[in-house]
Design a protein around this motif. Structure first.
Motif, PDB file in Angstrom:
ATOM      1  N   SER A   3      50.708  66.450  14.888  1.00 22.84           N
ATOM      2  CA  SER A   3      49.726  65.387  14.650  1.00 22.84           C
ATOM      3  C   SER A   3      48.588  65.485  15.665  1.00 22.84           C
ATOM      4  N   LEU A   4      47.512  64.800  15.371  1.00 16.38           N
ATOM      5  CA  LEU A   4      46.354  64.738  16.242  1.00 16.38           C
ATOM      6  C   LEU A   4      46.117  63.282  16.633  1.00 16.38           C
ATOM      7  N   ALA A   8      41.303  63.574  19.231  1.00 18.38           N
ATOM      8  CA  ALA A   8      41.390  64.978  18.834  1.00 18.38           C
ATOM      9  C   ALA A   8      40.938  65.147  17.390  1.00 18.38           C
ATOM     10  N   TYR A   9      41.352  64.234  16.538  1.00 14.76           N
ATOM     11  CA  TYR A   9      40.955  64.282  15.129  1.00 14.76           C
ATOM     12  C   TYR A   9      39.432  64.233  15.005  1.00 14.76           C
ATOM     13  N   ILE A  63      46.221  70.693   8.538  1.00 15.74           N
ATOM     14  CA  ILE A  63      46.688  71.380   9.728  1.00 15.74           C
ATOM     15  C   ILE A  63      47.763  72.343   9.253  1.00 15.74           C
ATOM     16  N   GLU A  77      51.821  66.582  19.598  1.00 18.52           N
ATOM     17  CA  GLU A  77      50.563  65.894  19.316  1.00 18.52           C
ATOM     18  C   GLU A  77      49.450  66.601  20.079  1.00 18.52           C
ATOM     19  N   LEU A  78      48.346  66.826  19.401  1.00 16.05           N
ATOM     20  CA  LEU A  78      47.157  67.380  20.021  1.00 16.05           C
ATOM     21  C   LEU A  78      46.250  66.223  20.390  1.00 16.05           C
ATOM     22  N   ASP A  79      45.850  66.163  21.654  1.00 12.57           N
ATOM     23  CA  ASP A  79      44.982  65.096  22.143  1.00 12.57           C
ATOM     24  C   ASP A  79      43.687  65.727  22.638  1.00 12.57           C
ATOM     25  N   TYR A  80      42.692  64.902  22.884  1.00 12.43           N
ATOM     26  CA  TYR A  80      41.425  65.387  23.426  1.00 12.43           C
ATOM     27  C   TYR A  80      40.986  64.452  24.538  1.00 12.43           C
ATOM     28  N   PHE A  89      40.982  69.985  24.795  1.00  9.36           N
ATOM     29  CA  PHE A  89      42.183  69.660  24.033  1.00  9.36           C
ATOM     30  C   PHE A  89      43.397  69.760  24.939  1.00  9.36           C
ATOM     31  N   TRP A  91      47.767  69.520  24.764  1.00  9.10           N
ATOM     32  CA  TRP A  91      48.965  69.510  23.930  1.00  9.10           C
ATOM     33  C   TRP A  91      50.026  68.621  24.553  1.00  9.10           C
TER      34      TRP A  91
END
Length: 108
Positions: A3-4, A8-9, A63, A77-80, A89, A91
């Motif tokens: 998920s993002l 990140a999305y 994705i 989860e991918l975060d920014y 980014f 992880w």
């Protein structure tokens, strides 16, 4: 599942729009052997996939990952972050037992 975060999305969508990718493109996420901890995340925009790829969708964003990488990415989860302490980014992988100092690679 991969998920993002909302940040990140939004960043991924913005990068796709700035690069003029059409709706056939998606985010491809893989885990490759590299880095000082042994495994490294790889992301790219592509419109090529194989029948064995696993597809996740989040608010219209596809994705995609291969089966081998999925074993390392379940629950990730991918975060920014765009804060003062760094931008980029990040992880959040519950399976990673060790992350290198720069945050680019991990091990299980």
């Amino acid at each position: 599942m991969i998920s993002l975060s909302e940040k990140a999305y939004q960043k991924v969508k913005k990068l796709m729009e700035e690069s003029d990718y059409d709706s056939s493109y998606f985010l491809k996420v893989e885990v490759i052997s590299a880095g000082c901890s042994g495994l490294k995340y790889k992301m790219d925009f592509t419109n090529e996939s194989s029948p064995e790829d696993q597809v996740f969708e989040q608010d219209g964003l596809k994705i995609v990952t291969n089966k081998k990488s999925l074993l390392y990415l379940i629950g990730t989860e991918l975060d920014y972050s765009d804060g003062l302490n760094g931008k980029g980014f990040e992880w959040k992988n519950p399976q990673a037992s060790r992350v290198c100092g720069c945050g680019e690679s991990f091990s299980l």
